[in-house]
Motif scaffolding. Structure first.
Motif, PDB file in Angstrom:
ATOM      1  N   VAL A 112     110.576  42.834 -17.104  1.00  0.00           N
ATOM      2  CA  VAL A 112     109.379  43.606 -16.792  1.00  0.00           C
ATOM      3  C   VAL A 112     109.750  45.084 -16.842  1.00  0.00           C
ATOM      4  O   VAL A 112     110.678  45.523 -16.158  1.00  0.00           O
ATOM      5  N   GLN A 130     104.110  41.160 -11.402  1.00  0.00           N
ATOM      6  CA  GLN A 130     104.363  40.853 -12.817  1.00  0.00           C
ATOM      7  C   GLN A 130     105.680  40.095 -12.981  1.00  0.00           C
ATOM      8  O   GLN A 130     105.836  39.299 -13.918  1.00  0.00           O
ATOM      9  N   SER A 131     106.631  40.322 -12.089  1.00  0.00           N
ATOM     10  CA  SER A 131     107.908  39.613 -12.178  1.00  0.00           C
ATOM     11  C   SER A 131     107.718  38.118 -11.990  1.00  0.00           C
ATOM     12  O   SER A 131     108.258  37.299 -12.744  1.00  0.00           O
ATOM     13  N   LYS A 132     106.945  37.749 -10.955  1.00  0.00           N
ATOM     14  CA  LYS A 132     106.735  36.335 -10.659  1.00  0.00           C
ATOM     15  C   LYS A 132     105.837  35.676 -11.698  1.00  0.00           C
ATOM     16  O   LYS A 132     106.121  34.557 -12.170  1.00  0.00           O
ATOM     17  N   ALA A 143     110.066  36.576 -14.983  1.00  0.00           N
ATOM     18  CA  ALA A 143     111.034  37.567 -15.462  1.00  0.00           C
ATOM     19  C   ALA A 143     112.419  37.352 -14.857  1.00  0.00           C
ATOM     20  O   ALA A 143     112.577  36.767 -13.779  1.00  0.00           O
ATOM     21  N   PHE A 151     113.523  43.489 -13.429  1.00  0.00           N
ATOM     22  CA  PHE A 151     112.428  44.452 -13.326  1.00  0.00           C
ATOM     23  C   PHE A 151     113.042  45.850 -13.365  1.00  0.00           C
ATOM     24  O   PHE A 151     113.963  46.154 -12.587  1.00  0.00           O
ATOM     25  N   ASN A 153     110.341  43.161  -4.681  1.00  0.00           N
ATOM     26  CA  ASN A 153     110.468  42.390  -5.912  1.00  0.00           C
ATOM     27  C   ASN A 153     111.144  41.048  -5.653  1.00  0.00           C
ATOM     28  O   ASN A 153     111.823  40.860  -4.625  1.00  0.00           O
ATOM     29  N   VAL A 201     113.064  39.603  -8.189  1.00  0.00           N
ATOM     30  CA  VAL A 201     114.165  39.514  -9.154  1.00  0.00           C
ATOM     31  C   VAL A 201     115.023  40.767  -9.013  1.00  0.00           C
ATOM     32  O   VAL A 201     114.606  41.746  -8.370  1.00  0.00           O
ATOM     33  N   ALA A 210     116.192  44.314  -9.439  1.00  0.00           N
ATOM     34  CA  ALA A 210     115.304  45.406  -9.827  1.00  0.00           C
ATOM     35  C   ALA A 210     116.003  46.751  -9.687  1.00  0.00           C
ATOM     36  O   ALA A 210     116.846  46.956  -8.807  1.00  0.00           O
TER      37      ALA A 210
END
Length: 372
Positions: A176, A245-247, A251, A254, A324, A326, A328
């Motif tokens: 992302v 957007q990560s989930k 991804a 990020f 987040n 992930v 990041a």
């Protein structure tokens, strides 16, 4: 008169005695004894009176030496100090390291070693490219190996030394990319009117193109001048939409792109942030060490691209980092409030260079982090 004659004779006698004594004093003789031996390895070749004569003669022979006879002192030699091998086969010996390197580069799997056995250089391959379990080719550099591996589906790059996988395209990695701000939120504004949101989008689009070229799936938070939730006035709601957007995309990473600003125009440079602490509101990124590693790698490559002052990678509680799901990182590429940094931020050639380095940074992260 008689007395004078006696004195004259006495004087002549004295003069004669002195002259005879002076004539009898020996002149120091030049030694003709041989003092230096010349050897070729352990074989005796010749002896010389002077050191210069011995060296001149020794230079006519390979692996020769000059040894002073008194004390058996080794004074000079032309033994080669640098050996070139192919595998374990000695190819040639050299007296200078540069000459050895130049020759070694002509041979595959060669090395330069000192006469004591220490390795100084080699062109042994360090990486192997596989398609499945079929070995395709070997490379010395990671970059060359990855470039070739990208040409093949189901390819991987593995270290020869331990067999560890350092890259593969078995699973396409999703990233992302978040160009900061947008829409009604301009971000920081430079004295010349340049808005942060426009620069981050320019950097983001260039980075996306490079990452896609390298085989990544890139999810852009925005590709135009927009907000994700135009109707909201709640900044946290907008930022959460970016984090989500990560989930949603599944991804792996990020990365948020920003440009900095400060009240003092003398502040400049690039810095990258990650999150490891929950001191702000109890929330923290679940991958603190991976985030730290990602930020450090991005920081290194960003500085290399932009030629800016290195302000380092730093821990932070920025919303898009701590919330987040992930690993990041948030990179502040430069300061809009500094004239030098602003000029670099607006340079399209540097934007492209940043994109290439961002691609290299993501490649490096996946090669060293072990994240699959």
């Amino acid at each position: 008169m008689k007395k004078c004659m006696h004195l004259l004779l006495a004087g002549l006698l004295v003069i004669g005695i002195v002259s005879v004594a002076e004539a009898a004093t020996p002149t120091p003789a030049v030694s003709t004894a041989k003092q230096y031996n010349v050897f070729q390895r352990q074989t005796f070749l010749k002896s010389f009176v002077t050191f210069n004569e011995a060296v001149a003669y020794a230079k006519l022979w390979d692996h020769s030496s000059v040894v002073k006879i008194a004390g058996n002192l080794w004074l000079w030699d032309n033994y080669p100090r640098f050996h070139v091998f192919q595998g374990e086969r000695l190819l040639k010996e050299f007296t200078t390291q540069q000459a050895a390197l130049d020759y070694a580069k002509l041979w595959a799997r060669s090395s330069v070693r000192t006469w004591t056995g220490s390795w100084l250089w080699d062109n042994y391959p360090k990486y192997r490219v596989f398609q499945g379990e079929r070995m395709l080719r070997e490379y010395k550099s990671f970059e060359e190996a990855v470039a070739y591996a990208r040409l093949w589906a189901g390819a991987s790059v593995r270290q020869i030394s331990d067999g560890r996988w350092v890259w593969d395209n078995f699973q396409v990695k999703t990233l992302v990319l978040d160009p900061g701000h947008g829409g009604r939120d301009p971000g920081a504004i430079a004295l010349d009117g340049t808005q942060e949101k426009d620069l981050t989008l320019a950097f983001g689009l260039q980075a996306k193109a490079e990452l896609v070229k390298r085989g990544y799936n890139v999810v852009m938070v925005r590709e135009t001048d927009m907000e994700l939730i135009p109707a909201t006035t709640d900044l946290a709601e907008e930022l959460q939409a970016r984090v989500d957007q990560s989930k949603v995309s599944g991804a792996h990473l990020f990365v948020s792109l920003h440009a900095n600003s400060f009240s003092s125009s003398g502040t400049y440079g690039t810095e990258t942030y990650y999150n490891t602490t929950s001191s702000y509101d109890g929330s923290a990124n679940p991958f603190p060490e991976q985030s730290r590693q990602l930020a450090g790698i991005i920081q290194k490559h960003a500085v290399r691209a932009m030629g800016t002052y290195n302000r380092g990678a730093k821990d932070s509680n920025f919303y898009v980092l701590r919330k987040n799901t992930v690993p990041a990182a948030l990179v502040e590429i430069g300061f809009l409030s500094n004239a030098g940094d602003l000029k670099k931020l607006e340079d399209t050639a540097l934007q492209q260079k940043f994109a290439v380095e961002m691609g290299a940074a993501i490649d490096e992260y996946f090669s060293v982090s072990g994240q699959k």
